[in-house]
Motif scaffolding. Structure first.
Motif, short mmCIF file in Angstrom:
data_model
loop_
_atom_site.label_atom_id
_atom_site.label_comp_id
_atom_site.label_asym_id
_atom_site.label_seq_id
_atom_site.Cartn_x
_atom_site.Cartn_y
_atom_site.Cartn_z
N VAL A 65 0.86 -1.18 0.00
CA VAL A 65 0.00 0.00 0.00
C VAL A 65 0.90 1.23 0.00
N VAL A 66 0.54 2.21 -0.80
CA VAL A 66 1.27 3.46 -0.84
C VAL A 66 0.47 4.47 -0.04
N VAL A 67 1.13 5.04 0.96
CA VAL A 67 0.48 5.96 1.89
C VAL A 67 0.95 7.37 1.58
N ALA A 68 -0.03 8.30 1.48
CA ALA A 68 0.28 9.70 1.19
C ALA A 68 -0.07 10.56 2.40
N ARG A 69 0.68 11.65 2.56
CA ARG A 69 0.35 12.61 3.63
C ARG A 69 -1.09 13.06 3.48
N VAL A 70 -1.69 13.37 4.61
CA VAL A 70 -3.08 13.82 4.57
C VAL A 70 -3.32 14.82 5.69
N ASN A 71 -4.18 15.77 5.43
CA ASN A 71 -4.65 16.67 6.47
C ASN A 71 -5.72 15.91 7.25
N THR A 72 -5.49 15.66 8.52
CA THR A 72 -6.42 14.83 9.29
C THR A 72 -7.80 15.47 9.40
N ASN A 73 -7.90 16.78 9.23
CA ASN A 73 -9.22 17.44 9.26
C ASN A 73 -10.07 17.04 8.06
N GLN A 74 -9.42 16.55 6.99
CA GLN A 74 -10.15 16.18 5.78
C GLN A 74 -10.52 14.70 5.73
N LEU A 75 -10.12 13.94 6.74
CA LEU A 75 -10.47 12.51 6.75
C LEU A 75 -11.95 12.35 7.03
N LYS A 76 -12.51 11.34 6.38
CA LYS A 76 -13.93 11.04 6.61
C LYS A 76 -14.10 9.54 6.84
N ILE A 100 -14.32 14.44 19.37
CA ILE A 100 -13.51 15.37 20.17
C ILE A 100 -13.47 14.84 21.60
N ASP A 101 -12.26 14.65 22.14
CA ASP A 101 -12.13 14.11 23.50
C ASP A 101 -12.33 15.21 24.55
N ASP A 102 -12.18 14.86 25.82
CA ASP A 102 -12.40 15.80 26.93
C ASP A 102 -11.43 16.98 26.90
N ASN A 103 -10.25 16.78 26.28
CA ASN A 103 -9.25 17.85 26.19
C ASN A 103 -9.37 18.65 24.90
N ASN A 104 -10.49 18.47 24.19
CA ASN A 104 -10.78 19.18 22.96
C ASN A 104 -9.82 18.81 21.82
N HIS A 105 -9.35 17.55 21.81
CA HIS A 105 -8.49 17.03 20.73
C HIS A 105 -9.29 16.08 19.85
N LEU A 106 -9.03 16.17 18.54
CA LEU A 106 -9.68 15.27 17.60
C LEU A 106 -9.08 13.87 17.74
N ARG A 107 -9.95 12.89 17.88
CA ARG A 107 -9.54 11.49 18.01
C ARG A 107 -10.22 10.65 16.94
N PHE A 108 -9.58 9.51 16.62
CA PHE A 108 -10.10 8.61 15.59
C PHE A 108 -10.23 7.20 16.14
N LYS A 109 -11.25 6.51 15.68
CA LYS A 109 -11.39 5.06 15.89
C LYS A 109 -11.31 4.42 14.51
N THR A 110 -10.67 3.27 14.42
CA THR A 110 -10.56 2.58 13.14
C THR A 110 -11.17 1.19 13.25
N ARG A 111 -11.36 0.58 12.09
CA ARG A 111 -11.90 -0.78 12.05
C ARG A 111 -11.31 -1.53 10.88
#
Length: 193
Positions: A65-76, A100-111
């Motif tokens: 797999v080829v992975v490219a940089r990404v702006n995490t705000n644009q992930l869906k 958004i967690d308790d510290n106001n940070h964007l967090r992700f869950k994956t599957r």
């Protein structure tokens, strides 16, 4: 025994193709054995060999797999991202959720591929800095050789192959020297006769 210019050209082409193959294999091995971070900094993309079937049939063990940089705000949701866990394990899964967690940070869950039920999502909540990038190209089967070379039997095979290639080249050089000596001897005999 002299060879024609056409035969020499074909031989050179074959040697060139073999050299390109060796260089390509060296590149694949190098990407796997050394940190790909430098390549990522230079190009914004980096190849990884898939080591499990958690995303089958999207991609499988042995694919690249080829992975490219990404702006995490644009992930869906359902984007495929490459991640480095807190334990240093690298994997690629679908984005299942963002919050958004308790510290106001964007967090992700994956599957992995398949489960849409939240009980089967990856346990770890991921920070932005753990996301290496978005998968934007899948090259099927090309990483199998790399996985083999990284295995104990693969390392031994690679070592034996290197020794055999060296011995074959050495044998070919000796044979060429003998043929040239015989040619000189025959030429000398014809001139003296």
């Amino acid at each position: 025994m002299k060879t024609s210019p056409g035969a020499r050209a074909v031989k050179r082409i074959k040697e060139g193709i073999f050299l390109l193959f060796l260089l390509f294999m060296g590149f694949l091995i190098g990407v796997n054995f050394f940190s790909p971070d430098t390549l990522f900094k230079w190009t914004g993309r980096v190849p990884y060999v898939v080591k499990s079937n958690s995303m089958k049939p999207v991609f499988s063990k042995g694919d690249i797999v080829v992975v490219a940089r990404v702006n995490t705000n644009q992930l869906k949701r359902d984007d495929i991202i490459a991640v480095r866990s807190r334990q240093g394990i690298q994997f690629a899964h679908f984005v299942a959720d963002q919050y958004i967690d308790d510290n106001n940070h964007l967090r992700f869950k994956t599957r992995p591929y398949g489960p849409v039920d939240k009980d089967h999502w990856d346990y770890e909540s991921l920070r932005r800095d753990q996301i290496m990038g978005k998968v934007n190209l899948i090259i099927p089967h090309l990483g199998h050789l790399s996985l083999f070379v990284r295995s104990p039997i693969g390392l031994r095979t690679l070592g034996l192959d290197a020794i055999l290639i060296f011995l074959l080249i050495r044998n070919q050089e000796k044979r060429r020297e003998i043929e040239e000596a015989q040619e000189r001897k025959a030429t000398k005999a014809r001139k003296s006769a």
